[in-house]
Structure formats: C-alpha cells, structure tokens
Write a protein that holds these residues in place. Structure first.
Motif, short mmCIF file in Angstrom:
data_model
loop_
_atom_site.label_atom_id
_atom_site.label_comp_id
_atom_site.label_asym_id
_atom_site.label_seq_id
_atom_site.Cartn_x
_atom_site.Cartn_y
_atom_site.Cartn_z
N ASN A 233 -4.13 -2.58 -27.33
CA ASN A 233 -4.19 -1.29 -28.00
C ASN A 233 -3.14 -0.33 -27.47
OD1 ASN A 233 -6.40 -2.25 -29.38
ND2 ASN A 233 -7.90 -1.18 -28.14
N SER A 234 -2.84 -0.44 -26.18
CA SER A 234 -1.88 0.47 -25.55
C SER A 234 -0.50 0.38 -26.19
CB SER A 234 -1.77 0.17 -24.06
OG SER A 234 -1.37 -1.20 -23.86
N GLN A 235 -0.16 -0.76 -26.77
CA GLN A 235 1.18 -0.93 -27.35
C GLN A 235 1.45 0.07 -28.46
OE1 GLN A 235 3.55 -4.06 -26.80
NE2 GLN A 235 2.63 -3.51 -24.84
N GLY A 236 0.55 0.12 -29.43
CA GLY A 236 0.74 1.06 -30.53
C GLY A 236 0.51 2.50 -30.11
N MET A 237 -0.49 2.74 -29.28
CA MET A 237 -0.84 4.10 -28.90
C MET A 237 0.25 4.76 -28.06
SD MET A 237 -4.91 3.66 -28.12
CE MET A 237 -6.05 3.29 -29.46
N GLN A 238 0.85 4.00 -27.17
CA GLN A 238 1.91 4.58 -26.34
C GLN A 238 3.16 4.86 -27.16
OE1 GLN A 238 2.42 1.99 -22.94
NE2 GLN A 238 0.37 2.43 -22.17
N LEU A 239 3.47 4.01 -28.13
CA LEU A 239 4.61 4.31 -29.01
C LEU A 239 4.29 5.54 -29.85
CD1 LEU A 239 7.38 3.77 -30.12
CD2 LEU A 239 6.38 2.10 -31.70
N ARG A 240 3.07 5.63 -30.36
CA ARG A 240 2.65 6.83 -31.10
C ARG A 240 2.88 8.08 -30.26
NH1 ARG A 240 -3.54 7.54 -30.95
NH2 ARG A 240 -2.85 7.80 -28.79
N ASP A 241 2.46 8.05 -29.00
CA ASP A 241 2.60 9.22 -28.13
C ASP A 241 4.07 9.54 -27.87
OD1 ASP A 241 -0.14 9.26 -28.07
OD2 ASP A 241 -0.31 8.40 -26.05
N ARG A 242 4.88 8.50 -27.73
CA ARG A 242 6.32 8.72 -27.50
C ARG A 242 6.98 9.32 -28.73
NH1 ARG A 242 10.07 10.54 -24.38
NH2 ARG A 242 12.03 9.37 -24.39
N LEU A 243 6.60 8.85 -29.91
CA LEU A 243 7.14 9.41 -31.15
C LEU A 243 6.75 10.89 -31.28
CD1 LEU A 243 6.30 6.41 -33.50
CD2 LEU A 243 8.61 7.17 -32.89
N THR A 244 5.52 11.20 -30.92
CA THR A 244 5.07 12.60 -30.95
C THR A 244 5.89 13.45 -29.99
OG1 THR A 244 2.82 11.92 -31.55
CG2 THR A 244 3.10 14.13 -30.61
N GLU A 245 6.08 12.94 -28.79
CA GLU A 245 6.85 13.66 -27.77
C GLU A 245 8.28 13.94 -28.24
OE1 GLU A 245 8.54 12.77 -23.24
OE2 GLU A 245 6.92 11.56 -24.09
N LEU A 246 8.88 12.98 -28.93
CA LEU A 246 10.27 13.12 -29.37
C LEU A 246 10.39 13.88 -30.70
CD1 LEU A 246 11.53 9.52 -28.55
CD2 LEU A 246 12.21 11.63 -27.37
N GLY A 247 9.28 14.12 -31.36
CA GLY A 247 9.32 14.81 -32.64
C GLY A 247 9.76 13.94 -33.80
#
Length: 286
Positions: A233-247
C-alpha cells in the motif's frame, strides 16, 4: 504467474460494462480520414519491438496518442493483455489514437532498466518520425498495468525530454524499488521479479518513479488495492503524497478490499474514472 494477469482476466466483463457508460458525441470532423489499424509494426530490430496502432477516423494534427504498456513482472506478458483496455478506450473515447506495444522482456542477463525504458523511447521516436504519415498530433498519454504502470510512470517522469506527455495512469504499478518491504520480501515470485534489477542502489533509485517525479511532471492517475500481495500500500500512497507536495495534478483511488486487480462494480468505477481523467487531460482539440 497467472496472478499477474488477474486484472486482465477480470476485464472480460467489459462487453457488458461498456454499454453502461454514456457515449459522448464528438465535434464535426475537420478531415475525412478513415480509421486505420496497423498490427505488429516494428519500431526496432528485436522481435519483441513491435506495436499495434489504432488510428481514429477524422484524425488531425492535434489528435493525441495514448500508449498502453502491459504488465507481467517485467519478464512476461504481451500487448494482447491490454486489448480489453484498448477496446474500452476505442469505444468510449473514439477520438484517441492508441498505440499498444510489446517490449523486450527481462531475464538473468537483461535487466528491465534501462532496457524497457529504451524501448518506450524508441516507440515514441518512431511515432514522432511518422506523425505526418499517420496524421497525428504530438500530445501523448500513458496507461500501464503492474510492471507496465511502473514503466509508464518512470518514462513520463524521467525520460519525456520534450514534455509531450499530458497524463499518465498507473494501475497497481510499483513506484519505489528501494522500499524496505520489497527488499525483504519473502514471496518467491516477487523476489524473482525484484532480483532482475540487481542490488545497485543508484540504479534502483533511477528506476523508481517516486525519486524521479518533479513539479512539472504530467497529471497522474493512480489505482491501488489494499490487499495487493505484490505491491505494498505504501507504494501508491507515498507517490500520492509526493505528488501533493510537488503540486502535480493527480488522482489517487484506493480500493481497500481489492488485490492486484479487481472485478465488478469497482472495475466499473475505475473505468469511469479513467475515462473522465483522459477526457480532461487529453481532450479532443479540433
């Protein structure tokens, strides 16, 4: 290895699902070009370097191309596995051109990275060189499943030097090959897949979409299952969080009770979301 294809197998119900979705008319055509299908076209010299191209009717200089990338743990699979997606997209988004590729498969002597990324680059170059012949625009999108999702994200984030990719969709695709839960995995099939990449930490980082995404990366659509035995689960969630951080524009859709692919209403929900996302990010610009 049959479980790698669970998502593809589940899509056999598309025949009934497609009819449930609304059809949207497209604008009056500006050309009278007929639809055209090219199969097993070579984009390189290796027998696996072939693709199918589905050219829509009335295409023009702004017609976008969506590239489909199959899964199979980087060492198996075929473009035919993506045919259900192809059929869905051709019916629901008939203005799109669709390219469905095979790529060279990895083994003990041929690592997935950078070989398979180089194949995608070769296909993109081929399409660019034949734009006038095919009457296509420069805009691209990617849709990949499992290993194909990983490759789609990685190429779009790190290898699209001309900024042609407008959107990328990953269905249950790995995002971080340095994830500790991967490196310590006891699942034999998973271990075999990850060992194809070797142990070089720098290479694993270069081959991981989460370390390559940037603020100007294309809009991203992610689908993951909470009970996936292959992709934590961490694979998708961490990319989601990184995308949010980068806008970076993105959508993240999580099905907590699903695995490495799903059926029924959740599949229909995914396809409705996919259609809407493609329409927004790769619109028909006539």
């Amino acid at each position: 290895m049959k479980r790698f294809y669970s998502f593809y197998i589940s899509l056999i119900i598309f025949g009934s699902l497609v009819g449930c979705l609304p059809q949207e008319g497209i604008q009056d055509p500006v050309s009278n070009l007929p639809a055209k299908i090219l199969t097993n076209e070579a984009y390189g010299s290796h027998p696996r370097q072939i693709f199918d191209l589905y050219l829509p009717p009335n295409r023009h200089e702004n017609t976008p191309t969506l590239i489909l990338v199959h899964g199979g743990g980087w060492k198996e699979g075929s473009k035919s596995d993506m045919n259900p997606f192809r059929d869905f997209l051709r019916e629901q988004l008939p203005y799109l051109a669709i390219a469905n590729l095979n790529y060279r498969l990895a083994d003990a002597f041929n690592k997935p990275y950078p070989m398979q990324i180089e194949d995608i680059s070769s296909l993109v170059t081929y399409l660019q060189d034949h734009r006038e012949e095919y009457q296509l625009g420069s805009r691209l999108g990617f849709l990949g499943v499992s290993a194909g999702g990983h490759l789609s994200l990685l190429w779009s984030y790190a290898h699209d030097t001309d900024s042609r990719v407008q959107m990328v969709c990953s269905v249950v695709g790995p995002t971080d090959l340095l994830d500790e839960s991967y490196r310590t995995a006891t699942n034999e099939s998973l271990r075999e897949m990850l060992e194809l990449f070797g142990e070089d930490q720098d290479l694993l980082a270069r081959a991981s979409p989460i370390y390559q995404v940037k603020a100007d990366s294309p809009a991203t659509l992610l689908f993951y299952g909470g009970n996936d035995p292959l992709v934590p689960n961490s694979q998708g969630m961490q990319l989601r969080d990184r995308l949010t951080e980068l806008g970076v524009a993105h959508e993240f859709h999580f099905y907590p009770n699903e695995g490495h692919g799903w059926l029924g209403l959740n599949l229909l929900d995914s396809m409705i979301k996919l259609k809407a996302f493609v329409e927004r990010q790769l619109p028909d610009l006539r």
